[in-house]
Design a protein around this motif. Structure first.
Motif, PDB file in Angstrom:
ATOM      1  N   SER A 501       7.670  38.840   9.391  1.00 63.83           N
ATOM      2  CA  SER A 501       7.682  37.852   8.310  1.00 63.83           C
ATOM      3  C   SER A 501       8.566  36.670   8.712  1.00 63.83           C
ATOM      4  N   GLN A 502       8.392  35.549   8.009  1.00 64.36           N
ATOM      5  CA  GLN A 502       9.187  34.365   8.325  1.00 64.36           C
ATOM      6  C   GLN A 502      10.670  34.618   8.064  1.00 64.36           C
ATOM      7  N   SER A 503      10.972  35.378   7.018  1.00 62.45           N
ATOM      8  CA  SER A 503      12.387  35.653   6.725  1.00 62.45           C
ATOM      9  C   SER A 503      13.019  36.488   7.834  1.00 62.45           C
ATOM     10  N   GLU A 504      12.275  37.409   8.398  1.00 59.16           N
ATOM     11  CA  GLU A 504      12.796  38.212   9.508  1.00 59.16           C
ATOM     12  C   GLU A 504      12.998  37.341  10.747  1.00 59.16           C
ATOM     13  N   ILE A 505      12.027  36.464  11.001  1.00 58.48           N
ATOM     14  CA  ILE A 505      12.159  35.551  12.141  1.00 58.48           C
ATOM     15  C   ILE A 505      13.373  34.647  11.952  1.00 58.48           C
ATOM     16  N   ASN A 506      13.572  34.172  10.724  1.00 59.31           N
ATOM     17  CA  ASN A 506      14.710  33.286  10.456  1.00 59.31           C
ATOM     18  C   ASN A 506      16.044  33.984  10.677  1.00 59.31           C
ATOM     19  N   TYR A 507      16.066  35.303  10.544  1.00 60.40           N
ATOM     20  CA  TYR A 507      17.320  36.038  10.730  1.00 60.40           C
ATOM     21  C   TYR A 507      17.789  35.965  12.176  1.00 60.40           C
ATOM     22  N   PHE A 508      16.865  36.178  13.120  1.00 59.26           N
ATOM     23  CA  PHE A 508      17.327  36.185  14.516  1.00 59.26           C
ATOM     24  C   PHE A 508      16.909  34.939  15.303  1.00 59.26           C
ATOM     25  N   GLY A 509      16.033  34.111  14.738  1.00 67.21           N
ATOM     26  CA  GLY A 509      15.676  32.863  15.396  1.00 67.21           C
ATOM     27  C   GLY A 509      16.565  31.724  14.918  1.00 67.21           C
ATOM     28  N   TYR A 510      16.776  30.717  15.732  1.00 68.94           N
ATOM     29  CA  TYR A 510      17.608  29.586  15.324  1.00 68.94           C
ATOM     30  C   TYR A 510      17.309  28.387  16.223  1.00 68.94           C
ATOM     31  N   THR A 511      17.847  27.248  15.853  1.00 67.38           N
ATOM     32  CA  THR A 511      17.739  26.033  16.652  1.00 67.38           C
ATOM     33  C   THR A 511      19.052  25.800  17.378  1.00 67.38           C
ATOM     34  N   ALA A 512      18.997  25.801  18.707  1.00 71.97           N
ATOM     35  CA  ALA A 512      20.201  25.577  19.502  1.00 71.97           C
ATOM     36  C   ALA A 512      20.520  24.086  19.527  1.00 71.97           C
ATOM     37  N   GLU A 513      21.798  23.756  19.484  1.00 67.44           N
ATOM     38  CA  GLU A 513      22.215  22.359  19.474  1.00 67.44           C
ATOM     39  C   GLU A 513      23.320  22.128  20.496  1.00 67.44           C
ATOM     40  N   SER A 514      23.302  20.948  21.057  1.00 69.43           N
ATOM     41  CA  SER A 514      24.361  20.540  21.983  1.00 69.43           C
ATOM     42  C   SER A 514      24.669  19.075  21.735  1.00 69.43           C
ATOM     43  N   ARG A 515      25.938  18.774  21.616  1.00 77.26           N
ATOM     44  CA  ARG A 515      26.370  17.387  21.424  1.00 77.26           C
ATOM     45  C   ARG A 515      27.293  16.986  22.571  1.00 77.26           C
ATOM     46  N   SER A 516      27.113  15.775  23.022  1.00 73.13           N
ATOM     47  CA  SER A 516      27.955  15.310  24.125  1.00 73.13           C
ATOM     48  C   SER A 516      28.361  13.868  23.914  1.00 73.13           C
ATOM     49  N   ARG A 517      29.478  13.521  24.475  1.00 77.22           N
ATOM     50  CA  ARG A 517      29.943  12.134  24.478  1.00 77.22           C
ATOM     51  C   ARG A 517      30.609  11.849  25.813  1.00 77.22           C
ATOM     52  N   PHE A 518      30.148  10.806  26.454  1.00 79.41           N
ATOM     53  CA  PHE A 518      30.782  10.286  27.662  1.00 79.41           C
ATOM     54  C   PHE A 518      31.305   8.885  27.343  1.00 79.41           C
ATOM     55  N   THR A 519      32.530   8.611  27.717  1.00 75.71           N
ATOM     56  CA  THR A 519      33.066   7.263  27.523  1.00 75.71           C
ATOM     57  C   THR A 519      33.634   6.743  28.833  1.00 75.71           C
ATOM     58  N   GLN A 520      33.658   5.450  28.915  1.00 76.96           N
ATOM     59  CA  GLN A 520      34.226   4.784  30.087  1.00 76.96           C
ATOM     60  C   GLN A 520      34.894   3.500  29.617  1.00 76.96           C
ATOM     61  N   GLU A 521      36.134   3.320  29.997  1.00 72.36           N
ATOM     62  CA  GLU A 521      36.861   2.089  29.729  1.00 72.36           C
ATOM     63  C   GLU A 521      37.373   1.528  31.044  1.00 72.36           C
ATOM     64  N   ALA A 522      37.314   0.232  31.159  1.00 69.80           N
ATOM     65  CA  ALA A 522      37.750  -0.375  32.412  1.00 69.80           C
ATOM     66  C   ALA A 522      38.324  -1.751  32.153  1.00 69.80           C
ATOM     67  N   VAL A 523      39.342  -2.068  32.896  1.00 68.45           N
ATOM     68  CA  VAL A 523      39.889  -3.416  32.970  1.00 68.45           C
ATOM     69  C   VAL A 523      39.773  -3.862  34.415  1.00 68.45           C
ATOM     70  N   SER A 524      39.196  -5.021  34.625  1.00 68.17           N
ATOM     71  CA  SER A 524      38.990  -5.527  35.979  1.00 68.17           C
ATOM     72  C   SER A 524      39.414  -6.983  36.044  1.00 68.17           C
ATOM     73  N   GLY A 525      39.859  -7.359  37.192  1.00 67.08           N
ATOM     74  CA  GLY A 525      40.212  -8.751  37.398  1.00 67.08           C
ATOM     75  C   GLY A 525      40.139  -9.100  38.864  1.00 67.08           C
ATOM     76  N   PHE A 526      39.803 -10.336  39.140  1.00 66.99           N
ATOM     77  CA  PHE A 526      39.822 -10.791  40.526  1.00 66.99           C
ATOM     78  C   PHE A 526      40.033 -12.298  40.548  1.00 66.99           C
ATOM     79  N   ILE A 527      40.450 -12.764  41.682  1.00 67.59           N
ATOM     80  CA  ILE A 527      40.612 -14.185  41.938  1.00 67.59           C
ATOM     81  C   ILE A 527      40.106 -14.450  43.342  1.00 67.59           C
TER      82      ILE A 527
END
Length: 962
Positions: A501-527
């Motif tokens: 049944s759907q209720s039985e499937i819902n008990y052991f089935g699920y939606t896997a999720e993954s969240r990620s964040r990558f950040t980059q900050e930089a200060v650059s200068g040249f002459i």
């Protein structure tokens, strides 16, 4: 290493940027010295080409650079920038493709020289971008975030460039140059569809730019849509071949795991559930036929009718055999919105403020068949699903059972992955000129962030599945009890998925999720600027600094991280590093207008850096640019480059992947040519590393835990160090007007290159081929009671000897007047002389190794005719045959070679009036199919033969400018 918080690093960076900007802007606010107007006119023709920071009078450089115009990009007939770049000969098989379903997360990435995407540096306007990671923590810069409406050109530097740009520019650089000083309003629309009535692609672009009294600002907005294509839409992709027995006629389609499920019973009570036990009729085996194959997933079809043992065929899927291609996508779907702004404002005649901003949101979808379970191959503490004899639905009451095979596509569902990834990138700063009457300068701040959320449906919780099949365990869990269908006898009828049944499937089935964040900050200068005048011209110089901090934060859901999910177990990852770097460059004119030397210059580059996670080092590069005559130019470079370990390399908490591994004690591996007397004896030993007689590994792909370098608490990984060399000749003979010929030799040697342990060849085979299992590698191997390999792990390591590759690129361009118009012919080629990394030049590493393909050479050609306001162009792309190093032809397919492929594309355009352009085209004009390659999932090399995967493709674009 000291791990800095994001807030601390950002505060320090902003403080540094603000202070330096105020100092420089305040200094430059003073009136500049008077100059001749002619000096400004002369300087207006200088450009900075990718691979250098010194402005040149002409678009020439010591390193080979491929330039793709924005117009060429618009005429490519593909909205996937990664696939467009894959047609460039220097781009290899690696990176994320349009067909990645197990990994990639819908992203697009490329690698140069087949050395991997992490050895190719991606830039926008010469500055870095943050990375993206899929749910398995594979990391790369995502090209889908590029605002194509704003692309002026793409410059591909086919040479190392760490001295100019820092880490990762080992095999080269992909630098995307955005439009600047655009004025007007332009809209563009694109539509395309394959000859199979699928792979619809749509694009709408708008660009608005205006000049004002002291500057310019440009806005763009873009929407891209690409339709998902099921694998069953391509005849060559079904059935999938999942196993080919070399030295035998054994072949397997698809998978033995199927939606009907299969179960083994412990008839004799010895506690061993083995398919190799003596069957007493079918009384210790139960199997139902999947609905997809005409069954009901309720009725027992026995051993002989079970899809797990159905026969295979070469050309079509035989009756009763289940193939995961039935529910899999061959081309991923996506919707992308890109918004971008560039602008500048002249604070005074010498100081300009500038801004770049890009925001992108990508929603991608890919589809895999349901998550398979193989006996003994489950995750962590649940390698098996043990069903007690007390299960009230037991077809053989009192007999304990184990789940043998299951792929619950029709119940729990297919593995549909929905990816929502966004990127925000901001650059602002100041540029100045005529500092002390001679120098230009720049100071900038960059912040780049990529966030993603990946939801994968059709996943099941192994702990809960174990609970719901056991009446005693389920009774102790109120949630389990409440999930049982009305009239249930106290447990799941696990043997018959059609009754769930759907209720039985819902008990052991699920939606896997993954969240990620990558950040980059930089200060650059040249002459930089012209220091003083030499007899051959001005001495150009640049000095500068870079500060950069990168962070990663990846968080899977708690079920996936705990190891009770059937999906790949993934652990949280969090970390950061920073780097301080200084660099310099000199461009020295040596000779001019002397015999055999029209112009000769020497370019010197150097960079020193200090990383918080591995220390300090330096790199250099020397380049020579020798114009012998107006017809002949010679260029050459010699230098060093480096690749820093990525955030995932260092900080990954680990992820379990499924890799094709041949167990040395399994089936034909043991009885074939590799089955030496030593190996036979070791596999038959009575100890913990022995296996039962006639053992067959449960699946070709086995779970392997891979973690980052810091998993053991110490930094062991070191950066890769490379030596690069190029030598090129450009010839434009005066006696053939319009002809240009070039050839470039390249050589790259990477020391300490980062890879992972090869479990099959470096651990398993070494152990079982050692007398009495005496090799130290044997301590890394464990097996369960049924003989199945358990707890396989691999980690990133620095390898010796070095990775080496060399080859030759060449190009021929010829344009001439022909009748009322102009004809243009072009040809490009590349030949790999050496590729020391497995599988080597001209070879394909095969599905069992995870290694890609390295064509020995590749060729392209194009013919174009321009007449008045119209043009037509025919393009050709040829990839030669490649050897699959794992096969010699002694198999059911006679397979050992991936055949060659020749693809033709055609495009034509008409400038209807001064403001309207129309173009139409057909890619893969002759509808070529990709040649067969043993690739388990797709029967093709999707990274090399991408145009053939799509098939014949019709497209049109209209552009209107106001």
């Amino acid at each position: 290493m000291k791990i800095r918080t994001e807030e601390t690093g950002r505060t320090r960076v902003l403080t540094m940027t603000s202070a330096l900007a105020l100092v420089m802007a305040g200094f430059m606010a003073a009136p500049a010295s008077a100059q001749d107007d002619g000096a400004d006119d002369d300087n207006g023709d200088t450009v900075v080409v990718t691979g250098s920071r010194v402005a040149r009078d002409t678009f020439t450089a010591e390193s080979p650079v491929t330039v793709i115009s924005g117009e060429a990009l618009q005429l490519s007939g593909d909205l996937d920038l990664g696939e467009v770049l894959r047609k460039q000969l220097a781009v290899g098989d690696g990176g994320f493709t349009q067909s990645n379903v197990l990994s990639g997360g819908g992203a697009q990435s490329v690698d140069l020289r087949s050395l991997g995407a992490d050895r190719t540096l991606n830039l926008i306007n010469g500055r870095r971008v943050a990375s993206f990671a899929d749910s398995l923590q594979n990391e790369a810069a995502d090209l889908s975030f590029i605002p194509q409406a704003m692309v002026e050109r793409i410059e591909i530097l086919r040479d190392g460039a760490s001295a100019v740009y820092g880490a990762d520019a080992v095999s080269g650089v992909v630098n995307i140059i955005l439009k600047d000083n655009f004025e007007g309003f332009e809209v563009s629309g694109f539509a395309g569809r394959s000859t199979f009535d699928d792979r619809d692609q749509l694009q709408v672009q708008a660009v608005l730019g205006t000049n004002f009294d002291r500057g310019n600002i440009v806005f763009s907005a873009e929407y891209n849509y690409a339709e998902l294509v099921p694998q069953t839409n391509r005849d060559w992709a079904v059935p999938t071949i999942s196993f080919i027995g070399e030295g035998s006629q054994t072949i397997a389609n698809g998978s033995s795991a199927h939606p009907g499920g299969a179960f083994i019973f412990d008839t004799n009570g010895d506690g061993v559930f083995s398919i190799n036990s003596a069957f007493a009729g079918d009384d210790n085996f139960f199997c139902t036929l999947p609905i997809r194959l005409g069954g009901d997933e309720i009725t027992d079809v026995g051993l002989n009718g079970c899809p797990s043992f159905a026969p295979s065929a070469i050309d079509e899927l035989p009756e009763g055999r289940y193939d995961y291609a039935l529910e899999q996508s061959i081309l991923n779907g996506s919707e992308v919105i890109n918004i971008a702004t560039t602008g500048h404002y002249d604070l005074n005649e010498n100081v300009r403020a500038f801004l770049e901003f890009q925001y992108s949101d990508r929603e991608s979808v890919s589809k895999l068949d349901g998550n398979p379970f193989f006996q003994g191959n489950g995750p962590g503490n649940f390698p098996n699903v043990d069903i007690p004899g007390t299960n009230p639905y037991n077809p053989y009451p009192g007999e304990a059972a184990q789940l043998y095979r299951l792929r619950p596509s029709s119940t729990v569902g297919t593995r549909r992955s929905d990816i929502d990834a966004s990127s925000m990138r901001m650059v602002f700063g100041l540029q100045g000129e005529d500092l002390w009457d001679r120098f230009n300068w720049e100071l900038s701040y960059l912040y780049s962030e990529v966030d993603s959320s990946i939801a994968s449906q059709g996943i099941f919780n192994m702990q809960r599945l174990q609970t719901i099949v056991d009446p005693a365990l389920c009774a102790a869990d109120p949630v389990c009890v409440s999930s049982l269908q009305p009239g249930s006898l106290g447990a799941l009828d696990v043997y018959r998925p059609g009754n769930w049944s759907q209720s039985e499937i819902n008990y052991f089935g699920y939606t896997a999720e993954s969240r990620s964040r990558f950040t980059q900050e930089a200060v650059s200068g040249f002459i930089g600027g012209d220091i003083f005048e030499l007899p051959a011209g001005p001495l150009g110089a640049v000095i500068g600094f870079d500060y950069r901090e990168e962070t990663v934060d990846i968080n899977p859901d708690s079920i996936t991280e705990s190891g009770v999910s059937i999906a790949n177990q993934t652990f949280s990852t969090k970390g950061a590093f920073d780097t301080y770097e200084v660099f310099g460059e000199l461009n020295i004119p040596l000779l001019k207008d002397v015999p055999l030397v029209d112009y000769l210059s020497l370019n010197l580059q150097g960079r020193a850096f200090e990383y918080s996670n591995f220390g300090s080092d330096s790199v250099y590069k020397v380049g020579v640019n020798w114009t012998v005559t107006d017809e002949l130019r010679i260029r050459s470079t010699l230098g060093t480059a480096f690749r820093a370990p990525t955030l995932v390399d260092v900080f990954s908490g680990g992820t379990v992947g499924f890799f094709s591994i041949n167990d040395p004690c399994s089936g034909t591996t043991l009885t074939g040519p590799e089955g030496t007397a030593t190996r036979l004896a070791n596999c038959a030993s009575a100890g913990p590393l022995g296996v039962p007689m006639g053992y067959q590994q449960p699946a070709q792909q086995l779970p392997v835990l891979g973690g980052g370098d810091l998993a053991d608490g110490t930094f062991d990984l070191e950066p890769e160090l490379a030596e690069t060399f190029t030598f090129g000749v450009i010839y434009s003979p005066s006696f053939i007007s319009g002809l240009r010929v070039s050839a470039d030799y390249y050589d790259i040697e990477v020391d300490n290159f980062i890879s992972v342990t090869d479990l099959e060849n470096e651990i398993l085979d070494v152990c079982y081929d050692s007398p009495n299992l005496s090799d130290p590698t044997c301590s890394l191997i464990t097996r369960d009671a049924n003989g199945n390999l358990q707890n396989l792990t691999r980690t990133p390591i620095n390898r010796t000897p070095p990775l080496e590759t060399s080859g030759i690129d060449w190009a021929v361009d010829y344009s001439f007047n022909a009748g009322p118009g102009v004809a243009s012919l072009s040809h490009r080629g590349t030949y790999v002389l050496e590729f020391s990394l497995f599988p080597g030049e001209g070879n394909y590493g095969g599905a069992t190794t995870g290694q890609g393909a390295v064509p020995e050479y590749r060729l392209t050609g194009a013919a174009r005719y321009d007449w008045n306001n119209m043009f037509g162009e025919l393009r050709a792309n040829y990839t030669p045959e490649m050897d699959d190093v794992n096969y010699g032809g002694d198999n059911a397919l006679g397979y050992d070679v991936i055949d060659s492929l020749l693809i033709f594309d055609a495009v034509g355009g008409w400038e209807i009036d001064d403001s309207t352009k129309l173009s139409v085209g057909i890619n893969n004009l002759t509808n070529e199919e990709p040649p067969y390659a043993f690739n388990i999932g797709a029967n093709a090399l999707v990274g090399v033969h991408g145009s053939a995967v799509v098939g014949r493709y019709y497209f049109a674009r209209i552009t209107k400018r106001f």
